[in-house]
Design a protein around this motif. Structure first.
Motif, mmCIF file in Angstrom:
data_model
loop_
_atom_site.group_PDB
_atom_site.id
_atom_site.type_symbol
_atom_site.label_atom_id
_atom_site.label_comp_id
_atom_site.label_asym_id
_atom_site.label_seq_id
_atom_site.Cartn_x
_atom_site.Cartn_y
_atom_site.Cartn_z
ATOM 1 N N SER A 91 -8.928 2.393 3.470
ATOM 2 C CA SER A 91 -9.568 1.497 2.503
ATOM 3 C C SER A 91 -8.625 0.355 2.155
ATOM 4 O O SER A 91 -7.431 0.395 2.457
ATOM 5 C CB SER A 91 -9.949 2.251 1.231
ATOM 6 O OG SER A 91 -8.794 2.724 0.564
ATOM 7 N N ARG A 92 -9.190 -0.664 1.525
ATOM 8 C CA ARG A 92 -8.389 -1.761 0.975
ATOM 9 C C ARG A 92 -8.519 -1.716 -0.543
ATOM 10 O O ARG A 92 -9.635 -1.741 -1.071
ATOM 11 C CB ARG A 92 -8.864 -3.113 1.498
ATOM 12 C CG ARG A 92 -8.536 -3.350 2.958
ATOM 13 C CD ARG A 92 -8.848 -4.778 3.367
ATOM 14 N NE ARG A 92 -10.275 -5.076 3.284
ATOM 15 C CZ ARG A 92 -10.777 -6.302 3.201
ATOM 16 N NH1 ARG A 92 -9.971 -7.355 3.145
ATOM 17 N NH2 ARG A 92 -12.092 -6.491 3.151
ATOM 18 N N ARG A 93 -7.405 -1.625 -1.228
ATOM 19 C CA ARG A 93 -7.407 -1.477 -2.684
ATOM 20 C C ARG A 93 -6.804 -2.727 -3.332
ATOM 21 O O ARG A 93 -5.740 -3.210 -2.914
ATOM 22 C CB ARG A 93 -6.612 -0.246 -3.090
ATOM 23 C CG ARG A 93 -6.613 0.037 -4.575
ATOM 24 C CD ARG A 93 -5.902 1.342 -4.882
ATOM 25 N NE ARG A 93 -6.595 2.494 -4.289
ATOM 26 C CZ ARG A 93 -6.183 3.743 -4.411
ATOM 27 N NH1 ARG A 93 -5.073 3.999 -5.093
ATOM 28 N NH2 ARG A 93 -6.863 4.727 -3.847
ATOM 29 N N ARG A 94 -7.475 -3.250 -4.350
ATOM 30 C CA ARG A 94 -6.989 -4.452 -5.036
ATOM 31 C C ARG A 94 -5.728 -4.139 -5.844
ATOM 32 O O ARG A 94 -5.662 -3.140 -6.559
ATOM 33 C CB ARG A 94 -8.057 -5.019 -5.964
ATOM 34 C CG ARG A 94 -9.231 -5.640 -5.235
ATOM 35 C CD ARG A 94 -10.058 -6.536 -6.145
ATOM 36 N NE ARG A 94 -11.181 -7.113 -5.431
ATOM 37 C CZ ARG A 94 -11.124 -8.197 -4.675
ATOM 38 N NH1 ARG A 94 -9.963 -8.827 -4.529
ATOM 39 N NH2 ARG A 94 -12.205 -8.655 -4.061
ATOM 40 N N VAL A 95 -4.747 -5.049 -5.724
ATOM 41 C CA VAL A 95 -3.484 -4.911 -6.453
ATOM 42 C C VAL A 95 -3.114 -6.271 -7.046
ATOM 43 O O VAL A 95 -3.575 -7.322 -6.572
ATOM 44 C CB VAL A 95 -2.356 -4.425 -5.525
ATOM 45 C CG1 VAL A 95 -2.645 -3.028 -5.008
ATOM 46 C CG2 VAL A 95 -2.135 -5.394 -4.365
ATOM 47 N N PRO A 96 -2.287 -6.297 -8.088
ATOM 48 C CA PRO A 96 -1.849 -7.581 -8.634
ATOM 49 C C PRO A 96 -1.037 -8.376 -7.607
ATOM 50 O O PRO A 96 -0.437 -7.805 -6.687
ATOM 51 C CB PRO A 96 -0.970 -7.181 -9.825
ATOM 52 C CG PRO A 96 -1.366 -5.778 -10.157
ATOM 53 C CD PRO A 96 -1.776 -5.148 -8.856
ATOM 54 N N LEU A 97 -1.008 -9.693 -7.785
ATOM 55 C CA LEU A 97 -0.158 -10.538 -6.945
ATOM 56 C C LEU A 97 1.308 -10.313 -7.266
ATOM 57 O O LEU A 97 2.155 -10.344 -6.382
ATOM 58 C CB LEU A 97 -0.509 -12.012 -7.160
ATOM 59 C CG LEU A 97 -1.868 -12.475 -6.645
ATOM 60 C CD1 LEU A 97 -2.185 -13.866 -7.173
ATOM 61 C CD2 LEU A 97 -1.914 -12.462 -5.125
ATOM 62 N N GLY A 98 1.637 -10.153 -8.538
ATOM 63 C CA GLY A 98 3.017 -9.957 -8.960
ATOM 64 C C GLY A 98 3.388 -10.906 -10.078
ATOM 65 O O GLY A 98 3.060 -10.680 -11.240
ATOM 66 N N VAL A 99 4.067 -12.000 -9.724
ATOM 67 C CA VAL A 99 4.477 -13.016 -10.697
ATOM 68 C C VAL A 99 3.844 -14.348 -10.309
ATOM 69 O O VAL A 99 3.975 -14.799 -9.169
ATOM 70 C CB VAL A 99 6.007 -13.168 -10.762
ATOM 71 C CG1 VAL A 99 6.402 -14.261 -11.764
ATOM 72 C CG2 VAL A 99 6.665 -11.839 -11.139
#
Length: 416
Positions: free
Chosen positions: A107-115
């Motif tokens: 699967s592909r799971r959404r994650v934050p970009l970071g900064v």
């Protein structure tokens, strides 16, 4: 060194935000909204200083309008933050999934970009918009506003960081570069060890400088010549309402109308109506055919070189008569139609040709260009309106502030 320390603190904050619960992030947003209203007098007093200094510095009415905060606008900003609370948190959601022949679930799971680093000019509301959307998506942010908004932004950032601490999140999740030194902008653009994306919000010069000097991916947007083409099949009275709204509702906005293109078969009738409707408020800059039809009914002057490449941000409108929808499209291809563009028509064929041919981030049929906005699109507040073609286009809401990671699950599966 100071900026590097901000980068380190932001990266550490982003690590904690990435695993913060939706409830915790929403708690911080709720406190921000409440504190904005509770500290309204202090914020508006600071904004009044910025307005006074802006007038002394000779800022245009359009820039002063972007800079201005009042009770209604501040209440609107607080409500925008509350609206973000009501939106679904995209972090952790799955974009798609499948089971491979070898039994692995992928699967592909959404994650934050970071900064996220954001460089912006005379818009104090951007400080809250960016902070709210970044917090909701688990991103830390480093903000650098224009010197015109210094006092306003100082008070707004105090509210944000106080709210973060009350919600037991790192205060460094939202940081602000206080010094107006432009050299710090250049340093921020090279801080790729800590910053994952740069978003400039301002004029063409700012975007050009970021694109040419950044070692960090840059989202280009917020600039482009917005057009409306009035087709020969259009309902002229209804079209007039849309054109007026697109131009005068808030002319300092990036989605306000810059150039009006009118089919030659309806130009005489439509421009006569337009001239009377806008005569007291808008200066029309017209090419030869359009000027001949407008003289005597409106303030009109000859279009000079570059006028159709100008984002007016004021009560000025470029006007041109064209032979048909194809000439309108050709004009737009030459004159930076990358933001928001519309066609007024009752022809399905012409509307589809326009939609498919125009390279704008947002294209409308029989609707105002002023709809290009995160709140209007149901996205909540926006971090920017992207006019590039990679990663994100148009108003950037929550999903556009996430990336994704591939997640594979199996039963102790070696690769053959």
């Amino acid at each position: 060194m100071e900026l590097m320390n901000m980068g380190k603190a932001a990266k550490e904050a982003a690590f904690h935000l990435a695993t913060a619960s939706t409830a915790q992030k929403n708690k911080a947003l709720a406190i921000i909204a409440d504190e904005l209203e509770a500290n309204a007098d202090t914020i508006l007093a600071a904004n009044a200083k910025d307005i006074e200094l802006g007038r002394e510095a000779g800022l245009t009415d359009a820039l002063l309008d972007r800079l201005l905060l009042n009770q209604d606008r501040l209440a609107g900003i607080a409500n925008d933050v509350r609206n973000v609370i009501s939106l679904n948190d995209p972090v952790g959601s799955e974009i798609d999934s499948k089971v491979l022949e070898n039994g692995m679930s992928l699967s592909r799971r959404r994650v934050p970009l970071g900064v996220v680093g954001v460089i912006y000019e005379a818009r104090p509301n951007v400080t809250i918009d960016i902070a709210a959307l970044c917090l909701k998506t688990g991103n830390a942010s480093i903000l650098r506003g224009g010197k015109e908004t210094f006092f306003s932004n100082m008070e707004l950032v105090k509210v944000i960081q106080s709210a973060l601490e009350k919600a037991e999140l790192p205060a460094a999740s939202v940081q602000y570069i206080e010094k107006p030194d432009r050299e710090l902008v250049s340093q921020l653009l090279k801080l790729d060890e800590y910053v994952d994306m740069i978003i400039p919000r301002g004029g063409a010069g700012l975007h050009k400088m970021c694109k040419e000097n950044s070692t960090i991916p840059v989202i280009i947007g917020g600039f482009g010549i917005s057009h409306i083409f009035v087709d020969e099949s259009a309902d002229l009275d209804k079209s007039l309402v849309v054109v007026e709204n697109s131009k005068v509702q808030r002319p300092s906005a990036c989605n306000a109308l810059d150039t009006l293109l009118v089919h030659e078969k309806v130009a005489q009738e439509f421009l006569a109506k337009l001239g009377k409707q806008l005569a007291e408020r808008v200066t029309l800059v017209a090419e030869q055919k359009a000027k001949a039809l407008l003289e005597g009914v409106a303030q009109v002057k000859d279009a000079a070189d570059g006028d159709f490449d100008t984002e007016w941000l004021s009560y000025t409108l470029g006007v041109k008569v064209v032979a048909d929808v194809k000439e309108a499209i050709d004009h737009m291809r030459v004159h930076n139609a990358s933001h928001s563009d519309a066609i007024m028509t009752n022809s399905l064929q012409n509307s589809e040709l326009f939609i498919n041919s125009v390279g704008s981030a947002a294209v409308y049929v029989n609707a105002s260009t002023r709809f290009t906005d995160g709140a209007q699109f149901g996205l909540g507040a926006e971090v920017a309106v992207s006019t590039q073609k990679l990663h994100a286009r148009g108003p950037m809401g929550l999903e556009e502030l996430t990336s994704y990671k591939w997640v594979g699950k199996a039963n102790y599966l070696p690769r053959p």
